[in-house]
Design a protein around this motif. Structure first.
Motif, PDB file in Angstrom:
ATOM      1  N   VAL A  99       7.169  64.115  41.568  1.00 54.92           N
ATOM      2  CA  VAL A  99       8.427  64.866  41.563  1.00 54.92           C
ATOM      3  C   VAL A  99       9.541  64.025  42.165  1.00 54.92           C
ATOM      4  O   VAL A  99      10.660  63.972  41.638  1.00 54.92           O
ATOM      5  CB  VAL A  99       8.277  66.209  42.317  1.00 54.92           C
ATOM      6  CG1 VAL A  99       9.623  66.881  42.530  1.00 54.92           C
ATOM      7  CG2 VAL A  99       7.332  67.127  41.572  1.00 54.92           C
ATOM      8  N   ASP A 131      13.076  62.839  40.334  1.00 54.67           N
ATOM      9  CA  ASP A 131      14.388  63.226  40.842  1.00 54.67           C
ATOM     10  C   ASP A 131      14.309  63.292  42.364  1.00 54.67           C
ATOM     11  O   ASP A 131      13.641  64.166  42.918  1.00 54.67           O
ATOM     12  CB  ASP A 131      14.790  64.586  40.269  1.00 54.67           C
ATOM     13  CG  ASP A 131      16.185  65.032  40.680  1.00 54.67           C
ATOM     14  OD1 ASP A 131      16.816  64.386  41.546  1.00 54.67           O
ATOM     15  OD2 ASP A 131      16.645  66.047  40.138  1.00 54.67           O
ATOM     16  N   GLU A 147      16.288  64.336  44.484  1.00 58.17           N
ATOM     17  CA  GLU A 147      16.883  65.528  45.083  1.00 58.17           C
ATOM     18  C   GLU A 147      16.052  66.783  44.842  1.00 58.17           C
ATOM     19  O   GLU A 147      16.421  67.869  45.260  1.00 58.17           O
ATOM     20  CB  GLU A 147      18.300  65.722  44.540  1.00 58.17           C
ATOM     21  CG  GLU A 147      19.236  64.600  44.944  1.00 58.17           C
ATOM     22  CD  GLU A 147      20.621  64.765  44.345  1.00 58.17           C
ATOM     23  OE1 GLU A 147      20.892  65.804  43.714  1.00 58.17           O
ATOM     24  OE2 GLU A 147      21.430  63.851  44.507  1.00 58.17           O
ATOM     25  N   ASP A 148      14.924  66.631  44.147  1.00 60.14           N
ATOM     26  CA  ASP A 148      14.075  67.771  43.838  1.00 60.14           C
ATOM     27  C   ASP A 148      12.879  67.795  44.787  1.00 60.14           C
ATOM     28  O   ASP A 148      12.617  66.827  45.499  1.00 60.14           O
ATOM     29  CB  ASP A 148      13.596  67.664  42.378  1.00 60.14           C
ATOM     30  CG  ASP A 148      13.271  69.022  41.775  1.00 60.14           C
ATOM     31  OD1 ASP A 148      13.321  70.034  42.494  1.00 60.14           O
ATOM     32  OD2 ASP A 148      12.958  69.053  40.575  1.00 60.14           O
ATOM     33  N   GLU A 149      12.155  68.906  44.813  1.00 57.81           N
ATOM     34  CA  GLU A 149      10.960  69.000  45.645  1.00 57.81           C
ATOM     35  C   GLU A 149       9.915  69.889  44.992  1.00 57.81           C
ATOM     36  O   GLU A 149      10.230  70.766  44.191  1.00 57.81           O
ATOM     37  CB  GLU A 149      11.297  69.532  47.041  1.00 57.81           C
ATOM     38  CG  GLU A 149      11.801  70.955  47.070  1.00 57.81           C
ATOM     39  CD  GLU A 149      12.121  71.433  48.469  1.00 57.81           C
ATOM     40  OE1 GLU A 149      11.252  71.327  49.356  1.00 57.81           O
ATOM     41  OE2 GLU A 149      13.243  71.916  48.666  1.00 57.81           O
TER      42      GLU A 149
END
Length: 142
Positions: free
Chosen positions: A102, A106, A108-110
């Motif tokens: 993940v 990106d 900035e994603d989680e």
């Protein structure tokens, strides 16, 4: 007088695990420490999910610090504790690999939830800042 809003982390974890274990279809639940993978609490029959492997047959990498030590892998007896440790190690490594994927996609994603469904059972894994909550469910016939 104690404030009911100030429930300690262990009390909240205990309450959550108790509620989760009473849900229909839940075979077992495991709470792991997010950073180390150490088992904090288990409910249900872990050995019904995965039998402990004989000594030396695990292909899992061991973690130098935390609960996945080489001593656990060389235990001479097959036990529910060993089965729980092996399952916890597999899930912890799976979640870390998925989280890395993940992050690569990106930054900035989680990762919020993982579902792993097999013919026999389903694992629902919820990573949190402090915990990994794992519930093992019976799968219903299609």
């Amino acid at each position: 007088m104690s404030d009911p809003a100030l429930i300690t982390g262990s009390d909240a974890l205990e309450e959550f695990m108790g509620r989760l274990s009473k849900k229909a279809g839940v075979k077992a639940a495991i709470a792991l420490d997010r950073a180390s993978g150490a088992i904090l609490k288990t409910t249900g029959q872990i050995t019904s999910i995965r039998k402990a492997k004989p000594t030396g047959s695990s292909s899992l990498p061991t973690q130098a610090t935390g609960s996945f030590s080489s001593e656990a892998a060389t235990s001479s007896a097959s036990s529910p504790d060993q089965a729980a440790e092996e399952l916890a190690a597999m899930v912890w490594h799976f979640v870390n690999a998925a989280g890395g994927l993940v992050e690569e996609l990106d930054t900035e994603d989680e990762l919020k939830l993982l579902r792993l469904r097999t013919k026999k059972q389903e694992l629902v894994i919820v990573p949190d800042a402090k915990y990994l909550m794992i519930s093992v469910l019976d799968t219903r016939p299609a």
